[in-house]
Design an enzyme around this catalytic site. Structure first.
Site, PDB file in Angstrom:
ATOM      1  N   ASP A 223      -2.549   0.336   8.407  1.00  0.00           N
ATOM      2  CA  ASP A 223      -1.379   1.192   8.157  1.00  0.00           C
ATOM      3  C   ASP A 223       0.034   0.945   9.063  1.00  0.00           C
ATOM      4  O   ASP A 223       0.538   1.896   9.099  1.00  0.00           O
ATOM      5  CB  ASP A 223      -1.832   2.726   8.080  1.00  0.00           C
ATOM      6  CG  ASP A 223      -3.016   3.249   7.279  1.00  0.00           C
ATOM      7  OD1 ASP A 223      -2.989   2.503   6.179  1.00  0.00           O
ATOM      8  OD2 ASP A 223      -3.592   3.866   7.674  1.00  0.00           O
TER       9      ASP A 223
ATOM     10  N   SER B 297       4.705   6.936   2.493  1.00  0.00           N
ATOM     11  CA  SER B 297       5.387   5.578   2.685  1.00  0.00           C
ATOM     12  C   SER B 297       4.766   4.551   1.765  1.00  0.00           C
ATOM     13  O   SER B 297       3.584   4.371   1.645  1.00  0.00           O
ATOM     14  CB  SER B 297       5.042   5.172   4.316  1.00  0.00           C
ATOM     15  OG  SER B 297       5.545   6.017   5.208  1.00  0.00           O
TER      16      SER B 297
ATOM     17  N   HIS C  76       0.863   5.136   1.517  1.00  0.00           N
ATOM     18  CA  HIS C  76      -0.112   5.878   2.402  1.00  0.00           C
ATOM     19  C   HIS C  76       0.762   7.238   2.842  1.00  0.00           C
ATOM     20  O   HIS C  76       1.956   7.241   2.819  1.00  0.00           O
ATOM     21  CB  HIS C  76       0.129   5.172   3.768  1.00  0.00           C
ATOM     22  CG  HIS C  76      -0.820   5.921   5.190  1.00  0.00           C
ATOM     23  ND1 HIS C  76      -2.166   5.790   5.175  1.00  0.00           N
ATOM     24  CD2 HIS C  76      -0.186   6.631   6.034  1.00  0.00           C
ATOM     25  CE1 HIS C  76      -2.371   6.536   6.065  1.00  0.00           C
ATOM     26  NE2 HIS C  76      -1.333   7.060   6.530  1.00  0.00           N
TER      27      HIS C  76
ATOM     28  N   ASN D  56       0.821  -1.175  -0.080  1.00  0.00           N
ATOM     29  CA  ASN D  56       0.108  -0.037   0.044  1.00  0.00           C
ATOM     30  C   ASN D  56       0.955   1.145   0.085  1.00  0.00           C
ATOM     31  O   ASN D  56       1.891   0.977   0.535  1.00  0.00           O
ATOM     32  CB  ASN D  56      -0.849   0.061   1.430  1.00  0.00           C
ATOM     33  CG  ASN D  56      -1.794   1.244   1.225  1.00  0.00           C
ATOM     34  OD1 ASN D  56      -2.373   1.560   0.252  1.00  0.00           O
ATOM     35  ND2 ASN D  56      -1.972   1.751   2.539  1.00  0.00           N
TER      36      ASN D  56
HETATM   37  C1  GRF Z   1      -2.715   8.732  -2.290  1.00  0.00           C
HETATM   38  O1  GRF Z   1      -2.255   9.785  -1.734  1.00  0.00           O
HETATM   39  C2  GRF Z   1      -2.323   7.631  -1.620  1.00  0.00           C
HETATM   40  O2  GRF Z   1      -1.178   7.780  -0.668  1.00  0.00           O
HETATM   41  C3  GRF Z   1      -3.720   7.568  -0.895  1.00  0.00           C
HETATM   42  O3  GRF Z   1      -4.584   7.781  -1.535  1.00  0.00           O
HETATM   43  C4  GRF Z   1      -4.190   8.723  -2.533  1.00  0.00           C
HETATM   44  C5  GRF Z   1      -4.683   8.245  -3.758  1.00  0.00           C
HETATM   45  O4  GRF Z   1      -4.428   9.173  -4.793  1.00  0.00           O
HETATM   46  N1  GRF Z   1      -3.662   6.120  -0.111  1.00  0.00           N
HETATM   47  P1  GRF Z   1      -4.754   9.036  -6.380  1.00  0.00           P
HETATM   48  O5  GRF Z   1      -6.041   8.240  -6.430  1.00  0.00           O
HETATM   49  O6  GRF Z   1      -3.600   7.708  -6.567  1.00  0.00           O
HETATM   50  O7  GRF Z   1      -4.580  10.074  -6.924  1.00  0.00           O
END
Ligand code: GRF
Length: 220
Positions: free
Chosen positions: A152, A143, A116, A114
């Protein structure tokens, strides 16, 4: 005689939103030497723009709409069945806004990653940019981590930092962080596809060595 090439690792991405990270992964995996290929992009939201991006790139898409299921368990079981059809070697969450059951997480342990938007272990959960600003953090970031049963909380592989300025708002900070994510996630996925990253019981091996601290992508 020509040596047979090993098939590239199969990457499946799950996303719920605009999918800028999906786009970055699509662009990276299109490069000729990328050691993996995206076999499908799935979403819990039929209208997620991430699906549009995948379709534009001729990548298969699927939807498992969470509103059609009575429980998290039923939704996860359906999602798992759909994912298994693609037999992925790498399963990436890229803005996938559903909390996954322990059964799901265990089923894909070691291949489930993932991204985050914080420097974990700081700011798990939502509104990370707002919280970093309220705390007056001079540095914020993102991260990439293995997903385990703890939300997370899985071991962190790599992080990228951004400097927080006095003028920053949650929105401007989110943009800065995303720009870093678009660099960081493809790099980590490349390493993973090359077999350089492995998850142990609660630790990471990088090139066969214990990773003592997350790898850092810095500004310089
Ligand atoms: C990203 O900031 C990611 O870290 C979080 O959700 C957001 C997704 O953005 N988990 P996108 O849809 O890829 O623009």
């Amino acid at each position: 005689m020509k040596a047979e090439k090993a098939p590239l690792p199969r990457i499946l991405v799950l996303a719920s939103g605009s999918g800028t990270n999906v786009q970055a992964l699509i662009d990276a995996t299109r490069e000729r030497d990328f050691p993996g290929r995206i076999v499908a992009v799935g979403s819990n939201r039929p209208k997620a723009f991430a699906l549009e991006r995948a379709a534009q790139a001729n990548i298969e898409t699927f939807v498992v709409d969470h509103t059609q299921y009575d429980s998290r368990e039923a939704f996860d079981a359906a999602l798992m069945a759909e994912i298994r059809r693609y037999n992925p070697d790498v399963l990436l969450l890229a803005g996938f806004m559903r909390i996954l059951t322990d059964d799901f997480v265990r089923a894909f342990r070691g291949i489930l990653l993932n991204i985050h938007p914080s420097l974990l272990p700081k700011y798990t959960g939502l509104n990370t940019h707002q919280r970093a600003l309220e705390a007056g953090d001079p540095v914020h970031g993102t991260s990439v981590h293995f997903v385990t049963e703890e939300l997370d909380g899985g071991p962190v592989i790599a992080q990228a930092e951004v400097k927080v300025s006095l003028e920053d708002t949650p929105e401007s900070l989110a943009e800065k962080v995303k720009a870093k994510e678009h660099i960081l996630y493809p790099i980590v996925v490349r390493w993973f596809c090359e077999g350089r990253i492995q998850l142990g019981s609660d630790y990471i091996l990088f090139d066969g060595e214990l990773l003592k601290a997350p790898l850092r992508l810095t500004d310089d």
